[in-house]
Design a protein around this motif. Structure first.
Motif, PDB file in Angstrom:
ATOM      1  N   LEU A  14       1.733 122.272 125.574  1.00 43.86           N
ATOM      2  CA  LEU A  14       0.816 122.116 126.704  1.00 43.86           C
ATOM      3  C   LEU A  14      -0.352 121.172 126.394  1.00 43.86           C
ATOM      4  CD1 LEU A  14       0.636 125.822 127.998  1.00 43.86           C
ATOM      5  CD2 LEU A  14       1.736 123.865 129.118  1.00 43.86           C
ATOM      6  N   ILE A  15      -0.492 120.801 125.145  1.00 42.07           N
ATOM      7  CA  ILE A  15      -1.562 119.851 124.793  1.00 42.07           C
ATOM      8  C   ILE A  15      -1.165 118.473 125.312  1.00 42.07           C
ATOM      9  CG2 ILE A  15      -2.801 118.729 122.902  1.00 42.07           C
ATOM     10  CD1 ILE A  15      -2.303 121.286 121.243  1.00 42.07           C
ATOM     11  N   GLU A  16      -2.065 117.883 126.081  1.00 43.55           N
ATOM     12  CA  GLU A  16      -1.754 116.580 126.686  1.00 43.55           C
ATOM     13  C   GLU A  16      -2.420 115.472 125.870  1.00 43.55           C
ATOM     14  OE1 GLU A  16      -3.087 117.005 130.689  1.00 43.55           O
ATOM     15  OE2 GLU A  16      -1.404 118.295 131.252  1.00 43.55           O
ATOM     16  N   VAL A  17      -1.585 114.570 125.373  1.00 43.64           N
ATOM     17  CA  VAL A  17      -2.091 113.459 124.569  1.00 43.64           C
ATOM     18  C   VAL A  17      -1.763 112.159 125.289  1.00 43.64           C
ATOM     19  CG1 VAL A  17      -2.110 112.353 122.305  1.00 43.64           C
ATOM     20  CG2 VAL A  17      -1.582 114.802 122.494  1.00 43.64           C
ATOM     21  N   GLU A  18      -2.801 111.367 125.518  1.00 45.52           N
ATOM     22  CA  GLU A  18      -2.587 110.058 126.143  1.00 45.52           C
ATOM     23  C   GLU A  18      -2.523 109.016 125.037  1.00 45.52           C
ATOM     24  OE1 GLU A  18      -4.850 107.233 129.377  1.00 45.52           O
ATOM     25  OE2 GLU A  18      -5.328 109.366 129.367  1.00 45.52           O
ATOM     26  N   TYR A  19      -1.369 108.365 124.923  1.00 45.69           N
ATOM     27  CA  TYR A  19      -1.147 107.372 123.863  1.00 45.69           C
ATOM     28  C   TYR A  19      -1.084 105.957 124.439  1.00 45.69           C
ATOM     29  CZ  TYR A  19       0.684 111.225 120.894  1.00 45.69           C
ATOM     30  OH  TYR A  19       0.863 112.363 120.150  1.00 45.69           O
ATOM     31  N   GLU A  20      -1.517 105.003 123.663  1.00 49.37           N
ATOM     32  CA  GLU A  20      -1.179 103.602 123.915  1.00 49.37           C
ATOM     33  C   GLU A  20      -0.197 103.209 122.813  1.00 49.37           C
ATOM     34  OE1 GLU A  20      -4.409 100.879 123.351  1.00 49.37           O
ATOM     35  OE2 GLU A  20      -3.095  99.131 123.464  1.00 49.37           O
ATOM     36  N   VAL A  21       1.064 103.106 123.193  1.00 47.83           N
ATOM     37  CA  VAL A  21       2.087 102.836 122.176  1.00 47.83           C
ATOM     38  C   VAL A  21       1.926 101.411 121.652  1.00 47.83           C
ATOM     39  CG1 VAL A  21       4.561 102.719 121.722  1.00 47.83           C
ATOM     40  CG2 VAL A  21       3.658 104.501 123.217  1.00 47.83           C
ATOM     41  N   LEU A  22       1.965 101.269 120.336  1.00 43.56           N
ATOM     42  CA  LEU A  22       1.750  99.978 119.671  1.00 43.56           C
ATOM     43  C   LEU A  22       3.030  99.532 118.970  1.00 43.56           C
ATOM     44  CD1 LEU A  22      -1.688 100.902 118.038  1.00 43.56           C
ATOM     45  CD2 LEU A  22      -1.345  99.465 120.053  1.00 43.56           C
ATOM     46  N   PRO A  23       3.148  98.240 118.712  1.00 43.91           N
ATOM     47  CA  PRO A  23       4.303  97.786 117.909  1.00 43.91           C
ATOM     48  C   PRO A  23       4.261  98.449 116.527  1.00 43.91           C
ATOM     49  CG  PRO A  23       3.105  95.928 118.856  1.00 43.91           C
ATOM     50  CD  PRO A  23       2.267  97.137 119.090  1.00 43.91           C
ATOM     51  N   HIS A  24       5.425  98.719 115.996  1.00 41.54           N
ATOM     52  CA  HIS A  24       5.491  99.416 114.706  1.00 41.54           C
ATOM     53  C   HIS A  24       6.184  98.543 113.669  1.00 41.54           C
ATOM     54  CE1 HIS A  24       9.414 100.239 116.545  1.00 41.54           C
ATOM     55  NE2 HIS A  24       9.854 100.207 115.300  1.00 41.54           N
ATOM     56  N   VAL A  25       6.046  98.944 112.415  1.00 44.89           N
ATOM     57  CA  VAL A  25       6.755  98.259 111.334  1.00 44.89           C
ATOM     58  C   VAL A  25       7.173  99.302 110.293  1.00 44.89           C
ATOM     59  CG1 VAL A  25       4.613  97.673 110.084  1.00 44.89           C
ATOM     60  CG2 VAL A  25       6.697  96.325 109.711  1.00 44.89           C
ATOM     61  N   ILE A  26       8.425  99.225 109.883  1.00 39.65           N
ATOM     62  CA  ILE A  26       8.998 100.222 108.973  1.00 39.65           C
ATOM     63  C   ILE A  26       9.311  99.608 107.608  1.00 39.65           C
ATOM     64  CG2 ILE A  26      10.983 101.755 108.584  1.00 39.65           C
ATOM     65  CD1 ILE A  26       9.186 102.777 110.803  1.00 39.65           C
ATOM     66  N   ASP A  27       9.955  98.457 107.610  1.00 30.69           N
ATOM     67  CA  ASP A  27      10.428  97.831 106.369  1.00 30.69           C
ATOM     68  C   ASP A  27       9.258  97.229 105.588  1.00 30.69           C
ATOM     69  OD1 ASP A  27      12.805  96.591 104.810  1.00 30.69           O
ATOM     70  OD2 ASP A  27      11.458  94.903 105.214  1.00 30.69           O
ATOM     71  N   VAL A  28       9.327  97.323 104.282  1.00 38.47           N
ATOM     72  CA  VAL A  28       8.196  96.871 103.457  1.00 38.47           C
ATOM     73  C   VAL A  28       8.037  95.347 103.503  1.00 38.47           C
ATOM     74  CG1 VAL A  28       9.530  96.827 101.289  1.00 38.47           C
ATOM     75  CG2 VAL A  28       7.062  97.118 101.217  1.00 38.47           C
TER      76      VAL A  28
END
Lengths: 758, 86
Positions: free
Chosen positions: A137-151
């Motif tokens: 029930l906790i509402e979180v407003e996110y601004e999704v950002l580009p991600h990076v996984i590989d080193v």
């Protein structure tokens, strides 16, 4: 077959040291009655649940907890706003480089969610199901950002930045980047060294992030009082460490917290850091009730530290007659979402088994949208060894030399310089290599599609602060308490050392792990330090008790204390001039404790140094199925310099355990991310650890070259054994197939792809 | 030989940060406390950095950077970054 190779004349014979008694914690464990972190239940206890980020990288714009707070049965909701801000500064050991500004953000995210599973908020409610419902029930407003996984991608100039203002340490003039730190260690003249070489081989390598995969998920119970005092019960590798970290994160006094260690179902380094304790304490403080918090297996994978994945380059130069003249590595390690990968350790360990006059190791600590890396068994060293040991094997083949002979020719000894700077001060590497060379399996004939691979591994081993208390009971039995959580059988080892020192039977000594209020500060059970450092504390406390027992005997005999000696568990007159007295046993002296001055209890705190490093040499026979790429381990032999094995069964278990974890790292284990940066295999069905049917009996050779700095010659044994398997297996696959595998895991699809390359 | 000073050595990174790039010093001291005092006199505040950030190898033997560690005459005292295990 298990062999114990005694190689030093200085190895003494003991009555108890080196025996294999039944483990004192065995019955509660095999009957299911041992209390682990999730087993404790306190009156009035409520249940916590952590809400975690569904995104790999997102700015947190708003957190609305009102609906969760309004749900019936909810007693507390917390976010990072309930924790004090921490100063931005790197403190403590360089490898972990603790910066509490980062630590508090890993425990509860503030400005950003930096990986899938990053803790955002937590609730506590009267039942686990209500807590789960409230978390949703906790509402979180996110601004999704580009991600990076590989080193490698994270190091690119145009990579999405986790911290927009993070400037790499150790790189003058660098712009903000995901590179947290650059390190460089070198000795000799690297260019001149390679110029001397007849053969120079270089290769690139990649390794996957792998989890410690302890069977017990993180769990704790916290009970905070209105006056700020609190108690925590948790499963960790160091309850003093959990106390200090929790106090720091909460802004509490260390002395206001008491932490009791639960039994621990594995840690392997991953339980030296805190995730839950401060959150549980925060919830308890707000709710006014005890709170239990525990992770699911999915949470363990997504939100607790795996070790780093890496991208590496290694280059080794060797002369025709087998002298390694130069070595060079560049190691790029995933730190996870916050700085602090074990890349420095990898730099320092990679060439340490050998006498290489010219060497350089460059390391990069790189953040990306993964859970923060945590220590894992010889942190960093296995990764660097995979690259360097593989290239050394290629050099051996290029000059037509047996890979073990090449290592024996170049092995480091006392006085050999290391890239870290100091010279080696301990022997044992050569003896270990020769013991492995003499194993009958090393010359056994191989069949079709079969190969044999060799590799070595080095680890510093730890010492440091440990405490112990010794209490003599009225019936002559002894209680030894230490502050080291028992992961690898340390209670038995402590009891063995106390019994040997005092001269009583093993079954007269009971060893326990005491809470932070009942024994002095003790550093974590990690770094292969406990039998060495905490063992030294136990021996010191026992020796103090012997001194006191001699005083008590002197009082009974009415002679000077100097006239009493201790032999075979008895006080005896030092000579005929002292008097003709019947020796007094521990039991007899215990019975007279009240009359001679009161309880006989001693304590010792040590800062143990001069620990010897760990060294392991291993070979592996395997068979590759050309149709499927599946690798079957046929034989695995591990030799290790163990100093002196206090309880050989436990030492063998450490060696076998390290090898099996290395086999998993080599062949199957990996974090698999999808295009959204989300983990696709957060469970043991899809994250493939080896099981018993995957491995043969691991054959152990205990090489005993005692460490003179320990009363019984102990060297740490828990970590060096995980360093060689990845390279040993890659080398064996190469011999079986002609294909050099340079990326982990060497899973069937990857082996098959290599075979199909023609 | 009994008065031979100890050779105090830092890593390149450490010396760049704290000792103006100078890596080696000669110090006469019986224990590590004496070494730390001497270095702190040359570079005020250095002792704190050494205590918090380094492990010490005295003639190759690794110890925590504690005052009580004895320093034999002519010893090599090498300060390296602290190591944490798993």
């Amino acid at each position: 077959m298990n062999d114990s190779v005694i190689v030093s004349d200085s190895v003494k014979r003991f009555k108890w040291i080196g025996t294999r008694p039944i483990r004192p914690d065995g019955v509660p464990k095999v009957t299911g009655r041992a209390l682990y972190g999730a087993d404790l239940k306190l009156p009035g206890m409520i249940y916590g649940k952590v809400l975690r980020s569904p995104h790999a990288h997102a700015r947190i714009l708003k957190i609305d907890t009102s609906k969760a707070e309004a749900l019936k049965g909810v007693k507390a909701v917390v976010t990072a706003q309930d924790l004090p801000e921490q100063k931005f500064e790197y403190i403590g050991p360089e490898r972990v480089a603790v910066n509490f500004w980062h630590v508090t953000r890993n425990i509860l995210a503030r400005e950003k969610a930096l990986y899938e599973g990053h803790a955002i908020a937590a609730v506590a409610a009267v039942s686990a199901s209500i807590a789960e419902e409230a978390a949703a029930l906790i509402e979180v407003e996110y601004e999704v950002l580009p991600h990076v996984i590989d080193v490698d991608e994270a190091m690119a100039p145009d990579a999405p930045l986790l911290f927009e203002d993070m400037v790499p340490r150790g790189m003058d003039g660098a712009k903000p980047s995901n590179i947290a730190k650059r390190l460089e260690f070198k000795m000799g003249d690297i260019d001149a060294g390679f110029a001397q070489a007849d053969v120079v081989i270089e290769k690139e390598f990649k390794t996957a992030a792998v989890h410690q995969a302890y069977i017990e998920p993180h769990a704790c119970v916290a009970k905070m009082e209105a006056d700020g005092q609190g108690e925590i019960w948790s499963s960790s590798q160091g309850h003093f460490q959990m106390r200090a970290l929790t106090a720091q994160i909460l802004g509490a006094k260390i002395g206001d917290l008491r932490v009791t260690p639960a039994e621990i179902g594995g840690g392997f380094g991953g339980k030296t850091v805190t995730y839950l304790e401060p959150v549980a304490a925060l919830l308890s403080r707000k709710a006014g009730l005890p709170v239990r918090l525990q992770m699911t297996r999915e949470e363990v994978f997504k939100a607790s530290g795996p070790t780093s994945g890496s991208s590496m380059w290694a280059k080794v130069g060797v002369t025709k007659d087998g002298k390694i003249v130069a070595g060079d590595v560049i190691l790029k390690f995933q730190a996870g979402a916050f700085p602090g990968s074990p890349v420095m350790n990898a730099c320092l360990c990679a060439f340490s088994p050998y006498d290489i006059p010219n060497a350089r190791a460059v390391g990069y600590d790189v953040v990306s949208n993964r859970p923060k890396a945590a220590a894992y068994r010889a942190p960093g060293s296995p990764i660097g060894h995979f690259a360097v040991e593989s290239v050394i094997d290629m050099c051996a083949k290029a000059i037509g030399m047996d890979p073990l002979d090449l290592r024996i020719k170049n092995v480091a000894g006392i006085g050999t310089p290391t890239i870290a700077g100091p010279k080696h001060a301990h022997a044992g590497f050569r003896e270990t290599l020769e013991a492995l060379r003499n194993h009958p399996g090393y010359t056994a004939k191989l069949g079709p599609n079969q190969g044999r691979g060799v590799a070595c591994g080095y680890w510093f081993n730890g010492g440091g602060e440990s405490s112990a208390t010794f209490q003599l009971n009225a019936d002559g039995t002894v209680l030894v308490a230490t502050g080291s959580p028992d992961i690898g059988g340390s209670r038995a080892s402590m009891a063995l050392m106390a019994a040997e020192t005092l001269g009583v039977d093993y079954d007269q000594v009971r060893a326990i792990v005491a809470d932070t209020g009942s024994v002095g500060y003790t550093h974590v059970t990690g770094g292969s330090r406990v039998t060495f450092a905490t063992g030294a504390a136990v021996v010191t406390a026992t020796r103090s008790a012997i001194k006191e027992l001699c005083k008590r005997a002197a009082m009974i005999w009415d002679v000077d204390p100097e006239g009493v000696v201790w032999e075979d568990g008895h006080a005896k007159p030092a000579g005929s001039n002292v008097g003709d007295f019947k020796p007094l046993s521990v039991k007899e002296l215990a019975a007279k404790a009240a009359a001679t001055g009161g309880p006989i209890t001693t304590s010792a705190g040590v800062n143990a140094g001069a620990q010897a490093p760990g060294f392991s040499a291993q070979f592996c026979d395997l068979e590759v199925d050309p149709e499927t790429g599946h690798v079957t381990i046929l034989r695995y032999v591990v030799a290790q310099d163990v100093g002196k094995a206090i309880h050989p069964s436990y030492v063998e278990g450490q060696m076998q355990g390290g090898v099996v974890q290395g086999i998993g790292w080599a062949l199957n284990e990996e974090y698999i991310y999808n295009s959204k940066g989300l983990l696709d295999n957060a469970g043991f069905l899809d994250y493939r650890c080896p099981v018993a049917s995957d491995v043969p009996m691991i054959d152990t050779i205990l090489v005993e070259v005692p460490n003179p700095a320990h009363p019984y010659g102990v060297k740490g044994v828990g970590e060096a054994n995980i360093c060689p398997p990845m390279a040993a297996i890659a080398c064996a696959i190469e011999q079986a197939t002609g294909k050099r595998m340079t990326e982990l895991p060497m899973s069937p699809p990857r082996v098959l792809a290599a075979l199909s390359e023609g | 030989m009994s008065d031979a000073p100890a050779r105090v050595v830092f890593t390149a990174g450490f010396s760049d940060r704290y000792t103006q790039g100078v890596r080696e010093f000669e110090v006469t001291a019986k224990n590590l406390r004496g070494v730390l005092r001497a270095m702190d006199e040359m570079f005020p505040g250095l002792a704190t950095h050494l205590e918090e950030e380094t492990t010490v190898a005295i003639n190759g033997e690794l110890h925590e950077t504690g005052y009580f560690q004895s320093v034999p005459p002519g010893a090599e005292v090498f300060f390296i970054p602290k190591i944490e295990g798993g």
